[in-house]
Scaffold this motif. Structure first.
Motif, PDB file in Angstrom:
ATOM      1  N   GLY A 164       0.962  -1.052   0.125  1.00 47.59           N
ATOM      2  CA  GLY A 164       0.078  -0.059   0.082  1.00 47.59           C
ATOM      3  C   GLY A 164       0.852   1.326   0.056  1.00 47.59           C
ATOM      4  N   GLN A 165       2.176   1.265  -0.017  1.00 41.53           N
ATOM      5  CA  GLN A 165       3.016   2.066  -0.017  1.00 41.53           C
ATOM      6  C   GLN A 165       2.806   3.341  -0.990  1.00 41.53           C
ATOM      7  N   SER A 166       2.552   2.530  -2.456  1.00 42.27           N
ATOM      8  CA  SER A 166       2.197   3.169  -3.660  1.00 42.27           C
ATOM      9  C   SER A 166       1.130   4.269  -3.472  1.00 42.27           C
ATOM     10  N   THR A 191       0.441   5.955  -0.667  1.00 42.28           N
ATOM     11  CA  THR A 191       0.730   7.163   0.232  1.00 42.28           C
ATOM     12  C   THR A 191       0.902   8.320  -0.587  1.00 42.28           C
ATOM     13  N   GLU A 200       0.977  11.780  -3.094  1.00 39.41           N
ATOM     14  CA  GLU A 200      -0.131  12.518  -3.441  1.00 39.41           C
ATOM     15  C   GLU A 200      -0.940  12.141  -4.740  1.00 39.41           C
TER      16      GLU A 200
END
Lengths: 174, 61
Positions: A15-17, A19, A21
């Protein structure tokens, strides 16, 4: 079997991608080139750049097929936000033909890579991996056999005592 | 994605190699049949031109 023994701790967190903007990455922006013609035209300078062409020819000479090279070109265009993946895919056959022309013009042997192999031969790395697994399995088997042999040495069968004090029922099995 | 490129290339290659048929869109009803999109015809045209160029180069050498 997973050949990697140690876990990777420097991998991105799931899920880091998401985070970042929204719109901060080039591929999250509207594409600069919309039509297939524009996309094809945008790749023409690649074939005019001598350094780039010589690099591509080196790759072809070393046995890399044309399709993976085109795949990389298209992915780079998508990552830069130049075009979408759909228009890139539509432009791919033209780029393949261009590369074939370049290769034939400079007498370089090439493979397109569009033929699907029916009899898939295992690669050397797959064979090495299988042999390593086989060695590990055979070692485990030999250690297990040794343990079994050690645990159950050949003991003489215990004969029932035929003393005077034994009960009759025990002797006869009643 | 390479698989998609292979499919795309093979389908266009087959489309070019097959014998030319009547390209006019026939229709029995009120709604005419859809023709190939302009983008598809453009791609096929480009590929045909590139192959012609290649054949010309090969013949000259």
């Amino acid at each position: 079997m997973n050949p990697r023994k140690e876990p990777i701790f420097d991998a991105p967190i799931p899920g880091q991608s998401l985070t970042g903007e929204l719109g901060s990455k080039p591929w999250e922006q509207p594409p600069k080139l919309v039509t297939v013609n524009e996309v094809i035209e945008s790749y023409m300078p690649v074939f005019e750049d001598k350094a780039m062409v010589s690099e591509i020819l080196n790759q072809l000479e070393s046995g890399i097929p044309i399709i993976p090279i085109v795949n990389i070109l298209i992915k780079a265009g998508v990552m830069d936000g130049d075009h979408t993946i759909d228009t890139g895919l539509l432009a791919a056959p033209v780029l393949i033909e261009m590369l074939i022309n370049v290769a034939e013009a400079s007498d370089v042997k090439y493979t397109v890579g569009n033929k699907i192999k029916k009899s898939v031969e295992p690669s050397m790395s797959a064979i090495a991996l299988a042999l390593r697994d086989f060695d590990v399995a055979s070692e485990e088997e030999t250690t297990l056999e040794e343990e079994i042999v050690e645990a159950s040495p050949m003991e003489p069968p215990v004969e029932p005592s035929m003393g005077l004090m034994t009960k009759r029922g025990e002797e006869d099995g009643i | 994605m390479s698989q998609h490129i292979i499919k795309m290339y093979n389908s266009i290659d087959a489309q070019i190699r097959k014998a030319p048929t009547d390209t006019s869109a026939k229709s029995n009803g009120l709604i005419p049949k859809r023709e190939n999109s302009d983008e598809d015809t453009d791609i096929i045209h480009y590929i045909k031109q590139l192959r012609k160029m290649r054949e010309g180069n090969n013949e000259s050498t």
